[in-house]
Motif scaffolding. Sequence first.
Motif, mmCIF file in Angstrom:
data_model
loop_
_atom_site.group_PDB
_atom_site.id
_atom_site.type_symbol
_atom_site.label_atom_id
_atom_site.label_comp_id
_atom_site.label_asym_id
_atom_site.label_seq_id
_atom_site.Cartn_x
_atom_site.Cartn_y
_atom_site.Cartn_z
ATOM 1 N N THR A 1 22.968 134.038 16.442
ATOM 2 C CA THR A 1 23.100 135.493 16.574
ATOM 3 C C THR A 1 24.554 135.911 16.776
ATOM 4 O O THR A 1 24.963 136.984 16.339
ATOM 5 C CB THR A 1 22.235 136.024 17.731
ATOM 6 N N ASP A 2 25.348 135.062 17.432
ATOM 7 C CA ASP A 2 26.776 135.352 17.608
ATOM 8 C C ASP A 2 27.517 135.278 16.268
ATOM 9 O O ASP A 2 28.442 136.045 16.020
ATOM 10 C CB ASP A 2 27.422 134.371 18.593
ATOM 11 N N ILE A 3 27.108 134.347 15.428
ATOM 12 C CA ILE A 3 27.729 134.220 14.105
ATOM 13 C C ILE A 3 27.430 135.459 13.272
ATOM 14 O O ILE A 3 28.326 136.023 12.624
ATOM 15 C CB ILE A 3 27.253 132.926 13.402
ATOM 16 N N ALA B 1 30.134 138.288 11.971
ATOM 17 C CA ALA B 1 30.200 138.724 10.570
ATOM 18 C C ALA B 1 30.062 140.244 10.473
ATOM 19 O O ALA B 1 30.747 140.889 9.660
ATOM 20 C CB ALA B 1 29.119 138.030 9.751
ATOM 21 N N LEU B 2 29.194 140.832 11.295
ATOM 22 C CA LEU B 2 29.055 142.291 11.309
ATOM 23 C C LEU B 2 30.341 142.967 11.773
ATOM 24 O O LEU B 2 30.747 143.996 11.218
ATOM 25 C CB LEU B 2 27.883 142.704 12.209
ATOM 26 N N TYR C 1 35.118 146.156 10.653
ATOM 27 C CA TYR C 1 36.571 146.302 10.820
ATOM 28 C C TYR C 1 37.329 145.648 9.665
ATOM 29 O O TYR C 1 38.408 145.120 9.841
ATOM 30 C CB TYR C 1 37.000 145.718 12.162
ATOM 31 N N ARG C 2 36.772 145.724 8.461
ATOM 32 C CA ARG C 2 37.394 145.055 7.313
ATOM 33 C C ARG C 2 38.798 145.577 7.032
ATOM 34 O O ARG C 2 39.666 144.829 6.601
ATOM 35 C CB ARG C 2 36.507 145.130 6.084
ATOM 36 N N VAL D 1 35.307 135.649 19.182
ATOM 37 C CA VAL D 1 35.737 135.822 20.577
ATOM 38 C C VAL D 1 35.088 137.088 21.148
ATOM 39 O O VAL D 1 34.579 137.089 22.279
ATOM 40 C CB VAL D 1 37.275 135.875 20.687
ATOM 41 N N ILE D 2 35.086 138.154 20.382
ATOM 42 C CA ILE D 2 34.468 139.409 20.828
ATOM 43 C C ILE D 2 32.963 139.223 21.009
ATOM 44 O O ILE D 2 32.381 139.678 22.005
ATOM 45 C CB ILE D 2 34.798 140.546 19.851
ATOM 46 N N ALA D 3 32.325 138.536 20.074
ATOM 47 C CA ALA D 3 30.890 138.264 20.201
ATOM 48 C C ALA D 3 30.600 137.433 21.451
ATOM 49 O O ALA D 3 29.595 137.655 22.130
ATOM 50 C CB ALA D 3 30.374 137.551 18.949
ATOM 51 N N THR D 4 31.490 136.504 21.785
ATOM 52 C CA THR D 4 31.331 135.712 23.005
ATOM 53 C C THR D 4 31.425 136.604 24.234
ATOM 54 O O THR D 4 30.634 136.464 25.169
ATOM 55 C CB THR D 4 32.380 134.579 23.059
#
Length: 137
Positions: A78-80, A84-85, A90-91, A102-105
Amino acid sequence: MALILDTGVTIALLDNDDSHHDACVELALATREDLVIPGATLAEVDYFLRKRDLGVGWLAFAEDIATGAYRVVWPADTDIVRAALLEAEYRDLRLGFVDASVIATCETLGEQKVATLDHRHFSVVRPRHCEALALLP
């Protein structure tokens, strides 16, 4: 509670010649929290240490991980997906997987701060669990 370390801070901790070394060491010594290394940063840490001809630093870092000086947190599936989202959202910022991870963590652990030298990315991205991450040092 944990202090999540981005790649730049980890490099600065390990490289005595880095211009941010002293500030990052002071931060690490002052915290009573676990020093958390997002698993996705490990390849970058290895790459940048070797680029600086600090392969011995990588070995010392790996040994420090093994003795508990740092805690590695590997991304769950789910973090991966979340990383990706974030990359997609923020493309225009050209946010890469490592920073997004890092942000997902931070989100997964509920942390509202991150140790990073990368204010360009981390000051812009809005995590879902707080208005903004506090950037240290």
